[in-house]
Design a protein around this motif. Structure first.
Motif, PDB file in Angstrom:
ATOM      1  N   TYR A 144       0.849  -1.189   0.000  1.00 44.21           N
ATOM      2  CA  TYR A 144       0.000   0.000   0.000  1.00 44.21           C
ATOM      3  C   TYR A 144       0.885   1.239   0.000  1.00 44.21           C
ATOM      4  O   TYR A 144       1.985   1.227   0.542  1.00 44.21           O
ATOM      5  N   ILE A 145       0.377   2.310  -0.610  1.00 43.96           N
ATOM      6  CA  ILE A 145       1.058   3.587  -0.552  1.00 43.96           C
ATOM      7  C   ILE A 145       0.079   4.623  -0.007  1.00 43.96           C
ATOM      8  O   ILE A 145      -1.136   4.477  -0.152  1.00 43.96           O
ATOM      9  N   THR A 146       0.613   5.638   0.621  1.00 44.51           N
ATOM     10  CA  THR A 146      -0.229   6.657   1.238  1.00 44.51           C
ATOM     11  C   THR A 146      -0.737   7.642   0.190  1.00 44.51           C
ATOM     12  O   THR A 146      -0.224   7.702  -0.932  1.00 44.51           O
ATOM     13  N   ALA A 147      -1.704   8.442   0.598  1.00 47.34           N
ATOM     14  CA  ALA A 147      -2.225   9.485  -0.285  1.00 47.34           C
ATOM     15  C   ALA A 147      -1.116  10.473  -0.629  1.00 47.34           C
ATOM     16  O   ALA A 147      -1.032  10.949  -1.769  1.00 47.34           O
ATOM     17  N   SER A 148      -0.248  10.770   0.309  1.00 50.53           N
ATOM     18  CA  SER A 148       0.885  11.666   0.039  1.00 50.53           C
ATOM     19  C   SER A 148       1.805  11.087  -1.021  1.00 50.53           C
ATOM     20  O   SER A 148       2.306  11.809  -1.889  1.00 50.53           O
ATOM     21  N   ASP A 149       2.021   9.765  -0.963  1.00 53.55           N
ATOM     22  CA  ASP A 149       2.850   9.102  -1.974  1.00 53.55           C
ATOM     23  C   ASP A 149       2.195   9.167  -3.354  1.00 53.55           C
ATOM     24  O   ASP A 149       2.873   9.349  -4.363  1.00 53.55           O
ATOM     25  N   VAL A 150       0.879   9.021  -3.387  1.00 54.20           N
ATOM     26  CA  VAL A 150       0.145   9.113  -4.655  1.00 54.20           C
ATOM     27  C   VAL A 150       0.295  10.521  -5.229  1.00 54.20           C
ATOM     28  O   VAL A 150       0.586  10.687  -6.419  1.00 54.20           O
ATOM     29  N   CYS A 151       0.129  11.519  -4.376  1.00 53.49           N
ATOM     30  CA  CYS A 151       0.263  12.910  -4.838  1.00 53.49           C
ATOM     31  C   CYS A 151       1.671  13.166  -5.365  1.00 53.49           C
ATOM     32  O   CYS A 151       1.837  13.811  -6.412  1.00 53.49           O
ATOM     33  N   ALA A 152       2.673  12.665  -4.674  1.00 54.88           N
ATOM     34  CA  ALA A 152       4.056  12.848  -5.124  1.00 54.88           C
ATOM     35  C   ALA A 152       4.304  12.107  -6.432  1.00 54.88           C
ATOM     36  O   ALA A 152       4.996  12.621  -7.326  1.00 54.88           O
TER      37      ALA A 152
ATOM     38  N   HIS B 195      -6.918   8.122   7.447  1.00 55.10           N
ATOM     39  CA  HIS B 195      -5.743   8.066   6.572  1.00 55.10           C
ATOM     40  C   HIS B 195      -6.077   7.161   5.396  1.00 55.10           C
ATOM     41  O   HIS B 195      -6.677   6.096   5.570  1.00 55.10           O
ATOM     42  N   ARG B 196      -5.682   7.595   4.199  1.00 59.66           N
ATOM     43  CA  ARG B 196      -5.999   6.843   2.982  1.00 59.66           C
ATOM     44  C   ARG B 196      -4.776   6.077   2.499  1.00 59.66           C
ATOM     45  O   ARG B 196      -3.684   6.636   2.380  1.00 59.66           O
ATOM     46  N   TYR B 197      -4.997   4.798   2.201  1.00 58.42           N
ATOM     47  CA  TYR B 197      -3.951   3.920   1.691  1.00 58.42           C
ATOM     48  C   TYR B 197      -4.448   3.288   0.397  1.00 58.42           C
ATOM     49  O   TYR B 197      -5.551   2.758   0.343  1.00 58.42           O
ATOM     50  N   PHE B 198      -3.602   3.327  -0.623  1.00 63.24           N
ATOM     51  CA  PHE B 198      -3.968   2.813  -1.938  1.00 63.24           C
ATOM     52  C   PHE B 198      -3.142   1.565  -2.226  1.00 63.24           C
ATOM     53  O   PHE B 198      -1.926   1.558  -2.005  1.00 63.24           O
ATOM     54  N   ARG B 199      -3.822   0.531  -2.730  1.00 69.90           N
ATOM     55  CA  ARG B 199      -3.091  -0.677  -3.125  1.00 69.90           C
ATOM     56  C   ARG B 199      -2.230  -0.349  -4.335  1.00 69.90           C
ATOM     57  O   ARG B 199      -2.714   0.181  -5.334  1.00 69.90           O
ATOM     58  N   LEU B 200      -0.955  -0.665  -4.241  1.00 70.70           N
ATOM     59  CA  LEU B 200      -0.027  -0.386  -5.328  1.00 70.70           C
ATOM     60  C   LEU B 200      -0.455  -1.111  -6.599  1.00 70.70           C
ATOM     61  O   LEU B 200      -0.378  -0.552  -7.693  1.00 70.70           O
ATOM     62  N   ALA B 201      -0.949  -2.332  -6.473  1.00 71.32           N
ATOM     63  CA  ALA B 201      -1.394  -3.092  -7.645  1.00 71.32           C
ATOM     64  C   ALA B 201      -2.533  -2.363  -8.367  1.00 71.32           C
ATOM     65  O   ALA B 201      -2.577  -2.341  -9.604  1.00 71.32           O
ATOM     66  N   ASP B 202      -3.440  -1.745  -7.599  1.00 65.71           N
ATOM     67  CA  ASP B 202      -4.543  -0.989  -8.209  1.00 65.71           C
ATOM     68  C   ASP B 202      -4.028   0.255  -8.930  1.00 65.71           C
ATOM     69  O   ASP B 202      -4.503   0.596 -10.015  1.00 65.71           O
ATOM     70  N   ILE B 203      -3.053   0.925  -8.323  1.00 64.25           N
ATOM     71  CA  ILE B 203      -2.469   2.121  -8.930  1.00 64.25           C
ATOM     72  C   ILE B 203      -1.773   1.754 -10.240  1.00 64.25           C
ATOM     73  O   ILE B 203      -1.946   2.426 -11.268  1.00 64.25           O
ATOM     74  N   LEU B 204      -1.006   0.674 -10.228  1.00 63.99           N
ATOM     75  CA  LEU B 204      -0.299   0.242 -11.444  1.00 63.99           C
ATOM     76  C   LEU B 204      -1.285  -0.171 -12.534  1.00 63.99           C
ATOM     77  O   LEU B 204      -1.077   0.139 -13.708  1.00 63.99           O
ATOM     78  N   ALA B 205      -2.352  -0.846 -12.147  1.00 63.08           N
ATOM     79  CA  ALA B 205      -3.374  -1.243 -13.123  1.00 63.08           C
ATOM     80  C   ALA B 205      -4.041  -0.008 -13.723  1.00 63.08           C
ATOM     81  O   ALA B 205      -4.297   0.035 -14.936  1.00 63.08           O
ATOM     82  N   TRP B 206      -4.310   0.998 -12.902  1.00 67.07           N
ATOM     83  CA  TRP B 206      -4.908   2.245 -13.394  1.00 67.07           C
ATOM     84  C   TRP B 206      -3.969   2.938 -14.372  1.00 67.07           C
ATOM     85  O   TRP B 206      -4.401   3.416 -15.419  1.00 67.07           O
ATOM     86  N   GLU B 207      -2.681   2.957 -14.044  1.00 68.03           N
ATOM     87  CA  GLU B 207      -1.694   3.564 -14.954  1.00 68.03           C
ATOM     88  C   GLU B 207      -1.679   2.840 -16.291  1.00 68.03           C
ATOM     89  O   GLU B 207      -1.665   3.478 -17.356  1.00 68.03           O
ATOM     90  N   ASN B 208      -1.688   1.516 -16.257  1.00 70.68           N
ATOM     91  CA  ASN B 208      -1.676   0.732 -17.494  1.00 70.68           C
ATOM     92  C   ASN B 208      -2.943   0.958 -18.307  1.00 70.68           C
ATOM     93  O   ASN B 208      -2.903   1.038 -19.534  1.00 70.68           O
TER      94      ASN B 208
END
Length: 79
Positions: A24-32, A61-74
């Motif tokens: 998981y990554i934080t909302a701050s990590d997503v923004c960065a 606090h918001r945590y995003f699954r890295l796998a979901d973020i990568l899938a969204w990017e793809n």
């Protein structure tokens, strides 16, 4: 000997794929990651056409699954 190394490498790669689902990554990590503000992240989350992955919320606090973020990017790259 070569097949033992290949088997070990295959196993390591499989473990990495399985662990990505648990990262998981934080909302701050997503923004960065996207060079956006927290307000832009809020807009993405509330705009259905963006289809941004929903976070896991723990004590506000918001945590995003890295796998979901990568899938969204793809998905965005393919569009």
């Amino acid at each position: 000997m070569n097949t033992e190394i290949e088997t070990a490498l295959t196993h390591i790669n499989e473990l990495k794929r399985n662990n990505r689902d648990k990262e998981y990554i934080t909302a701050s990590d997503v923004c960065a990651r996207y060079s956006i503000t927290s307000m832009t992240l809020w807009r993405w989350l509330n705009k259905p056409e963006v289809n941004f992955p929903k976070p896991l919320v723990i004590s506000r606090h918001r945590y995003f699954r890295l796998a979901d973020i990568l899938a969204w990017e793809n998905e965005r790259a393919a569009a």
